[in-house]
Design a protein around this motif. Sequence first.
Motif, PDB file in Angstrom:
ATOM      1  N   LEU A  66      76.513   7.286  18.549  1.00 22.86           N
ATOM      2  CA  LEU A  66      77.788   6.573  18.589  1.00 22.86           C
ATOM      3  C   LEU A  66      78.807   7.362  19.404  1.00 22.86           C
ATOM      4  CD1 LEU A  66      79.493   4.191  17.686  1.00 22.86           C
ATOM      5  CD2 LEU A  66      79.994   5.426  15.587  1.00 22.86           C
ATOM      6  N   LYS A  67      78.808   8.667  19.236  1.00 21.73           N
ATOM      7  CA  LYS A  67      79.742   9.525  19.974  1.00 21.73           C
ATOM      8  C   LYS A  67      79.494   9.418  21.483  1.00 21.73           C
ATOM      9  CE  LYS A  67      81.463  14.249  20.192  1.00 21.73           C
ATOM     10  NZ  LYS A  67      81.364  15.599  19.659  1.00 21.73           N
ATOM     11  N   GLU A  68      78.226   9.419  21.883  1.00 25.32           N
ATOM     12  CA  GLU A  68      77.894   9.275  23.306  1.00 25.32           C
ATOM     13  C   GLU A  68      78.320   7.914  23.838  1.00 25.32           C
ATOM     14  OE1 GLU A  68      73.859  12.023  23.607  1.00 25.32           O
ATOM     15  OE2 GLU A  68      73.708   9.933  22.981  1.00 25.32           O
ATOM     16  N   GLY A  69      78.093   6.882  23.046  1.00 25.21           N
ATOM     17  CA  GLY A  69      78.495   5.538  23.442  1.00 25.21           C
ATOM     18  C   GLY A  69      79.997   5.425  23.609  1.00 25.21           C
ATOM     19  N   ASN A  70      80.734   5.991  22.660  1.00 28.87           N
ATOM     20  CA  ASN A  70      82.191   5.981  22.755  1.00 28.87           C
ATOM     21  C   ASN A  70      82.663   6.709  24.001  1.00 28.87           C
ATOM     22  OD1 ASN A  70      82.481   4.550  20.388  1.00 28.87           O
ATOM     23  ND2 ASN A  70      82.899   6.351  19.133  1.00 28.87           N
ATOM     24  N   GLN A  71      82.036   7.834  24.312  1.00 25.28           N
ATOM     25  CA  GLN A  71      82.433   8.612  25.484  1.00 25.28           C
ATOM     26  C   GLN A  71      82.162   7.829  26.771  1.00 25.28           C
ATOM     27  OE1 GLN A  71      84.177  11.580  25.353  1.00 25.28           O
ATOM     28  NE2 GLN A  71      84.507  10.945  27.457  1.00 25.28           N
ATOM     29  N   ARG A  72      81.060   7.088  26.810  1.00 24.92           N
ATOM     30  CA  ARG A  72      80.747   6.268  27.987  1.00 24.92           C
ATOM     31  C   ARG A  72      81.791   5.181  28.192  1.00 24.92           C
ATOM     32  NH1 ARG A  72      74.533   6.502  26.792  1.00 24.92           N
ATOM     33  NH2 ARG A  72      74.066   8.333  28.047  1.00 24.92           N
ATOM     34  N   VAL A  73      82.217   4.565  27.101  1.00 26.12           N
ATOM     35  CA  VAL A  73      83.249   3.522  27.199  1.00 26.12           C
ATOM     36  C   VAL A  73      84.568   4.139  27.658  1.00 26.12           C
ATOM     37  CG1 VAL A  73      84.632   1.861  25.895  1.00 26.12           C
ATOM     38  CG2 VAL A  73      82.159   1.991  25.528  1.00 26.12           C
ATOM     39  N   LEU A  74      84.927   5.279  27.105  1.00 28.29           N
ATOM     40  CA  LEU A  74      86.163   5.943  27.524  1.00 28.29           C
ATOM     41  C   LEU A  74      86.115   6.326  28.998  1.00 28.29           C
ATOM     42  CD1 LEU A  74      86.897   8.212  24.426  1.00 28.29           C
ATOM     43  CD2 LEU A  74      88.129   6.161  25.149  1.00 28.29           C
ATOM     44  N   ASN A  75      84.979   6.811  29.456  1.00 28.57           N
ATOM     45  CA  ASN A  75      84.825   7.159  30.873  1.00 28.57           C
ATOM     46  C   ASN A  75      84.961   5.914  31.756  1.00 28.57           C
ATOM     47  OD1 ASN A  75      84.414   9.831  30.194  1.00 28.57           O
ATOM     48  ND2 ASN A  75      82.189   9.714  30.351  1.00 28.57           N
ATOM     49  N   ALA A  76      84.381   4.805  31.325  1.00 28.51           N
ATOM     50  CA  ALA A  76      84.476   3.557  32.080  1.00 28.51           C
ATOM     51  C   ALA A  76      85.919   3.061  32.109  1.00 28.51           C
ATOM     52  CB  ALA A  76      83.545   2.493  31.485  1.00 28.51           C
ATOM     53  N   LEU A  77      86.618   3.158  30.981  1.00 29.15           N
ATOM     54  CA  LEU A  77      88.030   2.760  30.933  1.00 29.15           C
ATOM     55  C   LEU A  77      88.867   3.610  31.890  1.00 29.15           C
ATOM     56  CD1 LEU A  77      88.507   2.223  27.108  1.00 29.15           C
ATOM     57  CD2 LEU A  77      88.905   0.505  28.883  1.00 29.15           C
ATOM     58  N   ALA A  78      88.556   4.884  31.977  1.00 28.04           N
ATOM     59  CA  ALA A  78      89.305   5.786  32.857  1.00 28.04           C
ATOM     60  C   ALA A  78      89.147   5.408  34.332  1.00 28.04           C
ATOM     61  CB  ALA A  78      88.855   7.228  32.632  1.00 28.04           C
ATOM     62  N   GLN A  79      88.083   4.696  34.663  1.00 25.37           N
ATOM     63  CA  GLN A  79      87.840   4.281  36.046  1.00 25.37           C
ATOM     64  C   GLN A  79      88.606   3.018  36.436  1.00 25.37           C
ATOM     65  OE1 GLN A  79      83.657   4.217  37.145  1.00 25.37           O
ATOM     66  NE2 GLN A  79      83.226   5.729  35.560  1.00 25.37           N
ATOM     67  N   LEU A  80      89.185   2.336  35.451  1.00 23.25           N
ATOM     68  CA  LEU A  80      89.934   1.112  35.740  1.00 23.25           C
ATOM     69  C   LEU A  80      91.229   1.442  36.472  1.00 23.25           C
ATOM     70  CD1 LEU A  80      89.710  -0.810  32.343  1.00 23.25           C
ATOM     71  CD2 LEU A  80      88.449  -1.307  34.450  1.00 23.25           C
ATOM     72  N   PRO A  81      91.711   0.506  37.295  1.00 22.34           N
ATOM     73  CA  PRO A  81      93.045   0.683  37.877  1.00 22.34           C
ATOM     74  C   PRO A  81      94.073   0.792  36.747  1.00 22.34           C
ATOM     75  CG  PRO A  81      91.876  -1.126  38.951  1.00 22.34           C
ATOM     76  CD  PRO A  81      91.057  -0.718  37.753  1.00 22.34           C
ATOM     77  N   PRO A  82      95.166   1.500  36.982  1.00 20.45           N
ATOM     78  CA  PRO A  82      96.147   1.737  35.918  1.00 20.45           C
ATOM     79  C   PRO A  82      96.634   0.477  35.205  1.00 20.45           C
ATOM     80  CG  PRO A  82      96.634   3.132  37.786  1.00 20.45           C
ATOM     81  CD  PRO A  82      95.521   2.209  38.208  1.00 20.45           C
ATOM     82  N   LEU A  83      96.954  -0.579  35.923  1.00 19.76           N
ATOM     83  CA  LEU A  83      97.469  -1.783  35.274  1.00 19.76           C
ATOM     84  C   LEU A  83      96.424  -2.407  34.352  1.00 19.76           C
ATOM     85  CD1 LEU A  83      99.760  -3.735  34.801  1.00 19.76           C
ATOM     86  CD2 LEU A  83      99.050  -4.980  36.860  1.00 19.76           C
ATOM     87  N   GLN A  84      95.179  -2.472  34.802  1.00 17.87           N
ATOM     88  CA  GLN A  84      94.122  -3.022  33.959  1.00 17.87           C
ATOM     89  C   GLN A  84      93.927  -2.147  32.722  1.00 17.87           C
ATOM     90  OE1 GLN A  84      90.538  -3.655  36.242  1.00 17.87           O
ATOM     91  NE2 GLN A  84      91.553  -5.045  37.665  1.00 17.87           N
ATOM     92  N   ARG A  85      94.012  -0.852  32.895  1.00 23.53           N
ATOM     93  CA  ARG A  85      93.865   0.069  31.765  1.00 23.53           C
ATOM     94  C   ARG A  85      94.999  -0.137  30.755  1.00 23.53           C
ATOM     95  NH1 ARG A  85      92.907   4.407  34.756  1.00 23.53           N
ATOM     96  NH2 ARG A  85      95.033   5.145  34.715  1.00 23.53           N
ATOM     97  N   HIS A  86      96.223  -0.306  31.254  1.00 22.21           N
ATOM     98  CA  HIS A  86      97.371  -0.537  30.362  1.00 22.21           C
ATOM     99  C   HIS A  86      97.204  -1.837  29.589  1.00 22.21           C
ATOM    100  CE1 HIS A  86      99.826   2.812  31.619  1.00 22.21           C
ATOM    101  NE2 HIS A  86      99.722   2.462  32.883  1.00 22.21           N
ATOM    102  N   VAL A  87      96.836  -2.893  30.286  1.00 27.47           N
ATOM    103  CA  VAL A  87      96.667  -4.197  29.640  1.00 27.47           C
ATOM    104  C   VAL A  87      95.587  -4.106  28.563  1.00 27.47           C
ATOM    105  CG1 VAL A  87      95.875  -6.568  30.009  1.00 27.47           C
ATOM    106  CG2 VAL A  87      97.583  -5.579  31.546  1.00 27.47           C
ATOM    107  N   MET A  88      94.477  -3.463  28.878  1.00 24.83           N
ATOM    108  CA  MET A  88      93.399  -3.329  27.897  1.00 24.83           C
ATOM    109  C   MET A  88      93.850  -2.521  26.680  1.00 24.83           C
ATOM    110  SD  MET A  88      90.774  -5.046  28.840  1.00 24.83           S
ATOM    111  CE  MET A  88      89.358  -4.379  27.976  1.00 24.83           C
ATOM    112  N   ALA A  89      94.615  -1.473  26.900  1.00 29.75           N
ATOM    113  CA  ALA A  89      95.090  -0.648  25.785  1.00 29.75           C
ATOM    114  C   ALA A  89      96.013  -1.448  24.870  1.00 29.75           C
ATOM    115  CB  ALA A  89      95.812   0.587  26.324  1.00 29.75           C
TER     116      ALA A  89
END
Length: 72
Positions: free
Chosen positions: A3-26
């Motif tokens: 689960l920890k590895e999966g969470n880290q993969r999702v966080l890494n993928a989120l970090a790759q989003l453009p800032p506006l998309q990342r803000h909206v998702m958050a």
Amino acid sequence: MTLKEGNQRVLNALAQLPPLQRHVMAWAQDGFTDREIARALDMREAAVRKNRSRARLRLQQTLVQEIGGRDE
């Protein structure tokens, strides 16, 4: 994969989003409505929906590519 590895993969993928998309998702993840997000970010609701949609698609593509490139 743990689960920890999966969470880290999702966080890494989120970090790759453009800032506006990342803000909206958050904001959406925190339970805010499209209307509330639009007001807070000074944008139209339609733009919030479009950015969220694009972010989800990009996250899906990123995570599927990562899984597809693994030997598990």
